[in-house]
Design a protein around this motif. Structure first.
Motif, PDB file in Angstrom:
ATOM      1  N   VAL A 227      18.198  -1.910 -15.318  1.00  0.00           N
ATOM      2  CA  VAL A 227      17.057  -1.555 -15.450  1.00  0.00           C
ATOM      3  C   VAL A 227      16.574  -0.879 -13.893  1.00  0.00           C
ATOM      4  N   VAL A 228      15.968   0.212 -14.457  1.00  0.00           N
ATOM      5  CA  VAL A 228      15.228   0.957 -13.085  1.00  0.00           C
ATOM      6  C   VAL A 228      13.734   0.604 -13.435  1.00  0.00           C
ATOM      7  N   GLU A 229      13.176   0.242 -12.694  1.00  0.00           N
ATOM      8  CA  GLU A 229      11.767   0.252 -12.156  1.00  0.00           C
ATOM      9  C   GLU A 229      10.925   1.349 -12.248  1.00  0.00           C
ATOM     10  N   VAL A 230       9.962   1.620 -13.026  1.00  0.00           N
ATOM     11  CA  VAL A 230       9.346   3.178 -12.770  1.00  0.00           C
ATOM     12  C   VAL A 230       7.916   2.960 -12.930  1.00  0.00           C
ATOM     13  N   HIS A 231       7.217   3.543 -12.062  1.00  0.00           N
ATOM     14  CA  HIS A 231       5.707   3.534 -11.835  1.00  0.00           C
ATOM     15  C   HIS A 231       5.283   5.070 -11.713  1.00  0.00           C
ATOM     16  N   ILE A 232       4.142   5.516 -12.551  1.00  0.00           N
ATOM     17  CA  ILE A 232       3.605   6.727 -12.334  1.00  0.00           C
ATOM     18  C   ILE A 232       3.001   6.819 -11.090  1.00  0.00           C
ATOM     19  N   SER A 233       2.104   5.888 -10.573  1.00  0.00           N
ATOM     20  CA  SER A 233       1.413   5.918  -9.355  1.00  0.00           C
ATOM     21  C   SER A 233       2.137   5.130  -8.266  1.00  0.00           C
ATOM     22  N   ASN A 234       1.662   5.678  -7.232  1.00  0.00           N
ATOM     23  CA  ASN A 234       2.069   4.894  -5.978  1.00  0.00           C
ATOM     24  C   ASN A 234       1.408   3.635  -5.876  1.00  0.00           C
ATOM     25  N   THR A 235       2.054   2.512  -6.275  1.00  0.00           N
ATOM     26  CA  THR A 235       1.588   1.349  -6.461  1.00  0.00           C
ATOM     27  C   THR A 235       0.925   0.424  -5.008  1.00  0.00           C
ATOM     28  N   PHE A 236       1.848   1.203  -4.093  1.00  0.00           N
ATOM     29  CA  PHE A 236       1.407   0.673  -2.696  1.00  0.00           C
ATOM     30  C   PHE A 236       0.089   1.302  -2.059  1.00  0.00           C
TER      31      PHE A 236
ATOM     32  N   ALA B  41       6.596  -1.716 -16.691  1.00  0.00           N
ATOM     33  CA  ALA B  41       5.847  -2.766 -17.118  1.00  0.00           C
ATOM     34  C   ALA B  41       4.255  -2.678 -17.119  1.00  0.00           C
ATOM     35  N   GLY B  42       3.682  -1.636 -16.376  1.00  0.00           N
ATOM     36  CA  GLY B  42       2.274  -1.772 -16.024  1.00  0.00           C
ATOM     37  C   GLY B  42       1.707  -2.704 -15.317  1.00  0.00           C
ATOM     38  N   ALA B  43       0.783  -3.362 -15.656  1.00  0.00           N
ATOM     39  CA  ALA B  43      -0.026  -4.381 -14.798  1.00  0.00           C
ATOM     40  C   ALA B  43       1.008  -5.808 -14.844  1.00  0.00           C
ATOM     41  N   TYR B  44       1.974  -5.791 -15.941  1.00  0.00           N
ATOM     42  CA  TYR B  44       2.875  -7.147 -15.975  1.00  0.00           C
ATOM     43  C   TYR B  44       3.901  -7.171 -14.786  1.00  0.00           C
ATOM     44  N   THR B  45       3.757  -5.864 -14.048  1.00  0.00           N
ATOM     45  CA  THR B  45       4.905  -5.975 -13.118  1.00  0.00           C
ATOM     46  C   THR B  45       4.545  -6.950 -12.177  1.00  0.00           C
ATOM     47  N   HIS B  46       3.325  -7.156 -11.807  1.00  0.00           N
ATOM     48  CA  HIS B  46       2.586  -7.882 -10.805  1.00  0.00           C
ATOM     49  C   HIS B  46       2.295  -9.277 -11.042  1.00  0.00           C
TER      50      HIS B  46
ATOM     51  N   ASN C  49      -1.324  -0.638 -21.555  1.00  0.00           N
ATOM     52  CA  ASN C  49      -2.174   0.572 -21.297  1.00  0.00           C
ATOM     53  C   ASN C  49      -1.553   1.969 -21.197  1.00  0.00           C
ATOM     54  N   LEU C  50      -0.128   1.849 -21.098  1.00  0.00           N
ATOM     55  CA  LEU C  50       0.571   3.104 -21.165  1.00  0.00           C
ATOM     56  C   LEU C  50       0.518   3.955 -22.433  1.00  0.00           C
ATOM     57  N   ASN C  51       0.179   3.397 -23.453  1.00  0.00           N
ATOM     58  CA  ASN C  51      -0.430   4.119 -24.800  1.00  0.00           C
ATOM     59  C   ASN C  51      -1.417   5.028 -24.513  1.00  0.00           C
TER      60      ASN C  51
ATOM     61  N   GLN D 197       6.676   1.027 -26.578  1.00  0.00           N
ATOM     62  CA  GLN D 197       5.463   0.682 -25.947  1.00  0.00           C
ATOM     63  C   GLN D 197       4.939  -0.424 -26.597  1.00  0.00           C
ATOM     64  N   SER D 198       4.497  -1.420 -25.522  1.00  0.00           N
ATOM     65  CA  SER D 198       3.930  -2.453 -26.151  1.00  0.00           C
ATOM     66  C   SER D 198       2.850  -3.167 -24.938  1.00  0.00           C
ATOM     67  N   ASN D 199       1.687  -3.389 -25.556  1.00  0.00           N
ATOM     68  CA  ASN D 199       0.488  -3.890 -24.776  1.00  0.00           C
ATOM     69  C   ASN D 199       0.610  -5.589 -24.560  1.00  0.00           C
ATOM     70  N   VAL D 200       1.775  -6.367 -25.449  1.00  0.00           N
ATOM     71  CA  VAL D 200       1.918  -7.723 -25.490  1.00  0.00           C
ATOM     72  C   VAL D 200       3.247  -7.959 -24.729  1.00  0.00           C
TER      73      VAL D 200
END
Length: 137
Positions: A93-102, A72-77, A10-12, A47-50
């Motif tokens: 690898v540095v894990e990156v998130h745009i929003s504050n997932t917490f 990794a978007g939702a795959y992170t979880h 979904n990051l596309n 980017q991939s949705n798969v």
């Protein structure tokens, strides 16, 4: 220095998807800004949705790149497989998130990536990617 930015599902849709959370800028235009901001870094983007394609890309890049920025978007979880792929490669690898997932739904508080990542940058909008690149410099 050669870095890969690897975005998941979904990051596309950045720029049009839930703009109150993710902002109104699409990632391709932001990627061009990153390349201008860091001309000394060879930046690639995928980017991939798969889930399997993300794992394959980690395996391909994980022995030839100096680092990987992974959102990794939702795959992170949910993805033990992506976590295992990170353990198997040599590139940090540095894990990156745009929003504050917490600050979001409880299920977003767990990451199968964080235990294997060099670091985690969460909640600074698209600037999270800028901070991740700076962490490699």
């Amino acid at each position: 220095m050669k870095l890969l930015i690897l975005n998941g599902p979904n990051l596309n849709l950045l720029g049009t998807r839930e703009t109150s959370i993710y902002g109104s800028q699409d990632f391709n235009s932001f990627f061009e800004e990153l390349k201008s901001q860091f001309p000394e870094v060879e930046l690639d983007y995928y980017q991939s949705n798969v889930e399997g394609e993300i794992i394959t890309k980690l395996q391909e890049a994980g022995f030839t790149y100096d680092g990987i920025l992974l959102n990794a978007g939702a795959y992170t979880h949910t993805s033990i497989g992506i976590g295992d792929a990170i353990k198997a490669i040599t590139a940090p690898v540095v894990e990156v998130h745009i929003s504050n997932t917490f600050s979001r739904e409880t299920f977003r508080h767990q990451s199968f990536i964080s235990p294997h990542a060099r670091g985690v940058i969460i909640g600074f909008g698209l600037q999270s990617y800028t901070l991740a690149i700076q962490s490699f410099l």
